[in-house]
Design a protein around this motif. Structure first.
Motif, PDB file in Angstrom:
ATOM      1  N   HIS A  67     116.623 -39.126 -13.241  1.00 12.73           N
ATOM      2  CA  HIS A  67     116.739 -37.546 -13.135  1.00 12.73           C
ATOM      3  C   HIS A  67     115.487 -36.851 -13.101  1.00 12.73           C
ATOM      4  N   ARG A  68     114.187 -37.711 -13.296  1.00  9.73           N
ATOM      5  CA  ARG A  68     113.115 -36.968 -13.419  1.00  9.73           C
ATOM      6  C   ARG A  68     112.896 -35.894 -12.082  1.00  9.73           C
ATOM      7  N   PRO A  69     112.881 -36.124 -11.022  1.00  6.87           N
ATOM      8  CA  PRO A  69     112.752 -35.321  -9.999  1.00  6.87           C
ATOM      9  C   PRO A  69     113.709 -33.855 -10.203  1.00  6.87           C
ATOM     10  N   THR A  70     114.770 -34.235 -10.545  1.00  4.67           N
ATOM     11  CA  THR A  70     115.694 -32.972 -10.606  1.00  4.67           C
ATOM     12  C   THR A  70     115.173 -32.020 -11.726  1.00  4.67           C
ATOM     13  N   TRP A  71     114.786 -32.743 -12.897  1.00  7.19           N
ATOM     14  CA  TRP A  71     114.456 -32.112 -14.104  1.00  7.19           C
ATOM     15  C   TRP A  71     113.105 -31.215 -13.626  1.00  7.19           C
ATOM     16  N   THR A  72     112.041 -31.976 -12.971  1.00  9.10           N
ATOM     17  CA  THR A  72     111.089 -31.357 -12.590  1.00  9.10           C
ATOM     18  C   THR A  72     111.294 -30.133 -11.987  1.00  9.10           C
ATOM     19  N   ASN A  73     112.261 -30.234 -10.997  1.00 10.61           N
ATOM     20  CA  ASN A  73     112.343 -28.978 -10.132  1.00 10.61           C
ATOM     21  C   ASN A  73     112.946 -27.947 -11.023  1.00 10.61           C
ATOM     22  N   GLU A  74     113.805 -28.040 -11.526  1.00 11.59           N
ATOM     23  CA  GLU A  74     114.432 -26.957 -12.477  1.00 11.59           C
ATOM     24  C   GLU A  74     113.163 -26.639 -13.432  1.00 11.59           C
ATOM     25  N   ALA A  75     112.288 -27.362 -13.955  1.00 11.53           N
ATOM     26  CA  ALA A  75     111.451 -26.687 -14.858  1.00 11.53           C
ATOM     27  C   ALA A  75     110.562 -25.811 -14.148  1.00 11.53           C
TER      28      ALA A  75
END
Lengths: 169, 197
Positions: free
Chosen positions: A77-85
């Motif tokens: 999930h990290r990439p999705t969360w990074t983009n969201e942040a």
């Protein structure tokens, strides 16, 4: 992964549904959510991208297969969360949409016959920093003469050149 | 040209003062003052000062001269509106009773200044929310409260738009792909405009 959003540890609804699914008390569920929330944000903040880095965060006595499972999910999930942040970070209103049209002015009150092209540009910008999830979407339309458009393109071209210089380094 | 905008009083003014009282030299300098104003219509104070000086130098009273020139201005404004050529302007002046020399001089000046005059007239045409200026900066986001180290490029634009008599600033941020798209769209707009000129 519902524990990631910033309001999650406080959400009663989430705590209750977690308590129900895992058959634990709601206090324990709340604790669990807070822990997961803190962990996922920690991983994101320090940009822990490899399994070894994430595994290193857990204490030695932690249950090994649970540790691996959590690590796997976090990595996923990290990439999705990074983009969201990045998308939600503090910033000026963001451009959402842009369109243009070119008109030909053929007459006016000061000149009864002319052929002057003019350009209309419409931009929609959204301000994400408004609290309460109430994003303010505003829109602006402006008119550009030929000279203005040429000057603007000059400026934009300079930006592009500088960007490619920076990228080339 | 619509004769009805020229009332009998204007005809009287033009014919009487232009023909009889003014020498050619005075006429030439008066017309120069007139054209200076036409070429820079915002300079009303300068126009009035120059008229006052002219009146003083030539022994006329300033008040009547000012009102005369105000009605005289109707002629070039009407001519611009109708895109009249120098010959047509001269013909109209002759029809109004101005003598040959003076009409010829006025229409010669018209021919000389016509390009600039029509550009001024077009420039006075209505523009809605005109973009006046654009400022920009771009940089790299080094870190945020969510992510300690990042390397995200951003572009910030400030667009200054004229709304009525005041200006409004519009601020926005673009990502890199958005910027390239914006540049591409503006280039398309420019080639669309270039088709027409």
């Amino acid at each position: 992964m519902d524990s990631f959003p910033s309001g999650a540890p406080e959400s009663r609804r989430l705590a209750d549904s977690t308590a129900g699914t895992l058959s634990v008390s709601s206090a324990e569920a709340k604790q669990l959510l807070t822990a997961l929330h803190t962990l996922s944000h920690y991983v994101l903040f320090h940009n822990l991208a490899s399994p070894e880095q994430i595994l290193a965060v857990f204490p030695d006595t932690f249950h090994s297969s649970l540790k691996n499972l959590i690590t796997k999910i976090l990595l996923e999930h990290r990439p999705t969360w990074t983009n969201e942040a990045l998308a939600n970070q503090v910033s000026l209103p963001k451009l959402v949409e842009m369109d243009w049209r070119v008109d030909m002015k053929t007459a006016s009150d000061s000149v009864s016959r002319m052929a002057v092209p003019t350009c209309l540009v419409h931009m929609k910008v959204q301000d994400f920093s408004c609290s309460g999830g109430n994003d303010s979407l505003s829109s602006v339309t402006m008119e550009l003469s030929k000279e203005t458009l040429d000057t603007m393109l000059d400026g934009l071209g300079r930006i592009r050149d500088q960007l490619s210089t920076v990228a080339g380094k | 040209m619509e004769k009805n905008i020229y009332t009998s009083s204007i005809r009287h003014h033009l014919a009487a003062i232009w023909n009889s009282a003014t020498q050619h030299v005075q006429f030439v300098s008066l017309i120069e003052i007139l054209y200076q104003f036409l070429l820079e219509p915002k300079e009303t104070d300068r126009f009035l000062t120059q008229l006052n000086e002219f009146a003083g130098e030539n022994g006329m009273s300033a008040g009547p001269l000012r009102s005369l020139m105000k009605s005289v201005l109707l002629l070039p404004h009407g001519a611009l509106k109708k895109n009249l050529t120098a010959e047509q302007v001269k013909e109209d002046l002759l029809n109004l009773g101005v003598n040959e020399d003076k009409a010829a001089h006025f229409s010669n000046q018209w021919k000389v200044h016509y390009a600039v005059l029509s550009r001024v007239a077009v420039g006075q045409t209505l523009m809605v929310n005109q973009l006046v200026d654009m400022e920009w900066k771009f940089g790299v986001t080094v870190g945020t409260s969510e992510i300690q180290k990042t390397g995200n490029i951003f572009l910030q634009l400030k667009l200054i738009i004229k709304k009525g008599n005041s200006t409004e600033n519009v601020y926005m941020e673009l990502t890199l792909p958005q910027f390239y798209n914006f540049l591409h769209e503006m280039e398309r707009a420019k080639s669309a405009m270039d088709c027409f000129s």
